[in-house]
Design a protein around this motif. Sequence first.
Motif, PDB file in Angstrom:
ATOM      1  N   ARG A 381      54.148 -18.967  59.612  1.00  0.00           N
ATOM      2  CA  ARG A 381      52.991 -18.276  59.494  1.00  0.00           C
ATOM      3  C   ARG A 381      52.338 -18.386  58.132  1.00  0.00           C
ATOM      4  N   GLU A 382      53.145 -18.403  57.065  1.00  0.00           N
ATOM      5  CA  GLU A 382      52.897 -18.644  55.729  1.00  0.00           C
ATOM      6  C   GLU A 382      52.028 -19.816  55.195  1.00  0.00           C
ATOM      7  N   PHE A 453      46.721 -23.676  46.490  1.00  0.00           N
ATOM      8  CA  PHE A 453      47.538 -24.912  46.393  1.00  0.00           C
ATOM      9  C   PHE A 453      49.110 -24.502  45.983  1.00  0.00           C
ATOM     10  N   VAL A 454      49.130 -23.325  44.939  1.00  0.00           N
ATOM     11  CA  VAL A 454      50.335 -22.816  44.617  1.00  0.00           C
ATOM     12  C   VAL A 454      51.086 -22.234  45.947  1.00  0.00           C
ATOM     13  N   THR A 455      50.294 -21.451  46.785  1.00  0.00           N
ATOM     14  CA  THR A 455      50.767 -20.797  47.931  1.00  0.00           C
ATOM     15  C   THR A 455      51.486 -21.901  48.930  1.00  0.00           C
ATOM     16  N   LEU A 456      50.558 -22.783  49.235  1.00  0.00           N
ATOM     17  CA  LEU A 456      51.138 -23.624  50.186  1.00  0.00           C
ATOM     18  C   LEU A 456      52.386 -24.588  49.587  1.00  0.00           C
ATOM     19  N   TYR A 457      52.484 -24.659  48.255  1.00  0.00           N
ATOM     20  CA  TYR A 457      53.598 -25.562  47.888  1.00  0.00           C
ATOM     21  C   TYR A 457      54.639 -24.486  48.090  1.00  0.00           C
ATOM     22  N   LYS A 458      54.657 -23.217  47.668  1.00  0.00           N
ATOM     23  CA  LYS A 458      55.923 -22.335  47.681  1.00  0.00           C
ATOM     24  C   LYS A 458      55.996 -22.219  49.362  1.00  0.00           C
ATOM     25  N   ALA A 459      55.026 -22.125  50.139  1.00  0.00           N
ATOM     26  CA  ALA A 459      55.270 -21.793  51.587  1.00  0.00           C
ATOM     27  C   ALA A 459      56.232 -22.955  52.294  1.00  0.00           C
ATOM     28  N   LEU A 460      55.848 -24.350  51.670  1.00  0.00           N
ATOM     29  CA  LEU A 460      56.779 -25.322  52.402  1.00  0.00           C
ATOM     30  C   LEU A 460      58.241 -25.425  51.477  1.00  0.00           C
TER      31      LEU A 460
END
Length: 464
Positions: A381-382, A453-460
């Motif tokens: 979900r993230e 962009f930071v959130t997506l990088y972290k979630a992956l």
Amino acid sequence: MRSLLLPTLAAVLLAGCVSLDPHYETPAAPTPEAWPQGAAYEAPVADANTALPAWRDFYADAKLRQVIELALDQNRDLRIAALNIERARAAHRIQRSELLPSVDGSVSGTSQELPISMGGTGETTRQYSATVGVTAFELDFFGRVRSLNRAALQTYLATEDARDSAQISLISEVASLYFVYAGDTELLRLAQETLDAQRQSFDLTNRRFEAGAASMLDVRRAQTTVETARADVARYTTLVAQDENALAFLVGGAVPEELKPTSIDAVTFGTETLPPGLPSEVLLARPDIRAAEHNLRASNANIGAARAAFFPSVSIAGSSGEIDSTFENLFNGAGDIWSFTPRVTIPLFDAGARRGQLGVANADRDIAVARYEQSIQVAFREVSDALAEYGTIDEQVDARQSLAEAATDTYRMSEARYRQGIDNYLSLLDAQRELYTAQQALVGARVQRATNFVTLYKALGGGI
């Protein structure tokens, strides 16, 4: 001594040949194999060979990278996570030591004298001994100790993954806060510039009022814009100070002045682009999901230990050494002594305690399975939420940019028309408010794009 140590070693080698752990299979991921599709998402082409860049490559801004380095070196939460690894490693070492016997050596001496009235000789007698012994070593025929060792190992590995997860979160928080700090700094500058402009407009309107070319209503309207901008300056001054405090907390100390951002535009947003076709299986490499699986494996091993408790336990104790009345002759082989004590403990009645322990172990395993599946669902979900924003954020920034440019032209024309007496002050006031709001929204959209962009990088799972 060899007469004791060799049989003991043979028993150790024969022990532990049985494992009562349930057969382990990694649960299937309770999520779709592909990311969501729709108008909010880009359409990547899945490629299993793609990989996330390292965080030093992902964040292109040199100042930001230095701030992250400071946080990784000084942050107390990350330091605690590293110490937890050391503790788990030591605990695993303790548990692993039970797989081998503990051998102790001792040298002792005794002097005593009994009077003739008590059956003694009235002379002083001395006795010295040197022994090497094994005390109550469990022969792990049913794998109980080895199951506990596997559980301790998995707990240690989960702790390592927890530390990696803490690092990813820390890097993400520092980067996100750095962008927010940069945005608030720019909003403060914008509010100050707006305040200066509104004061000039207020002075102009006041002079026009004194000359009879404007009404008191125009003066009061101009004053409201001044006070609104003045309040914004105070508010953003507070936010910038709070951002500094929050960033200093994450870093573990004050951020050097030369590393602080001046505006969101001053931060290099040229981060490495994320691979366009990361499959959903990339989630399984996230440290928090790996930690959940290690905890599941530990729970599985604890079931084996609980099952082994239903079977007899076999332990041995013994010693071998020398004894003599004089210390000088202690090691010449004249007085060999030895003892060997095997012990078998058979569980007969415990009022259901062992069965209860097995039930707890089974329940813990089921809970661990649910947590593992839940961690995958949360991760999916993230990433999906971040992808939904990622697919539309550039369009939002472009629209905000165009809106700000249009509002700027509108304000310039309205100001010119007001100075020429063509329009009233209300038109100029509306143009000023629209421009200020559009400029604030543009800064907010840029910050949102950076933090997404930071959130997506972290979630992956990026950040190691």
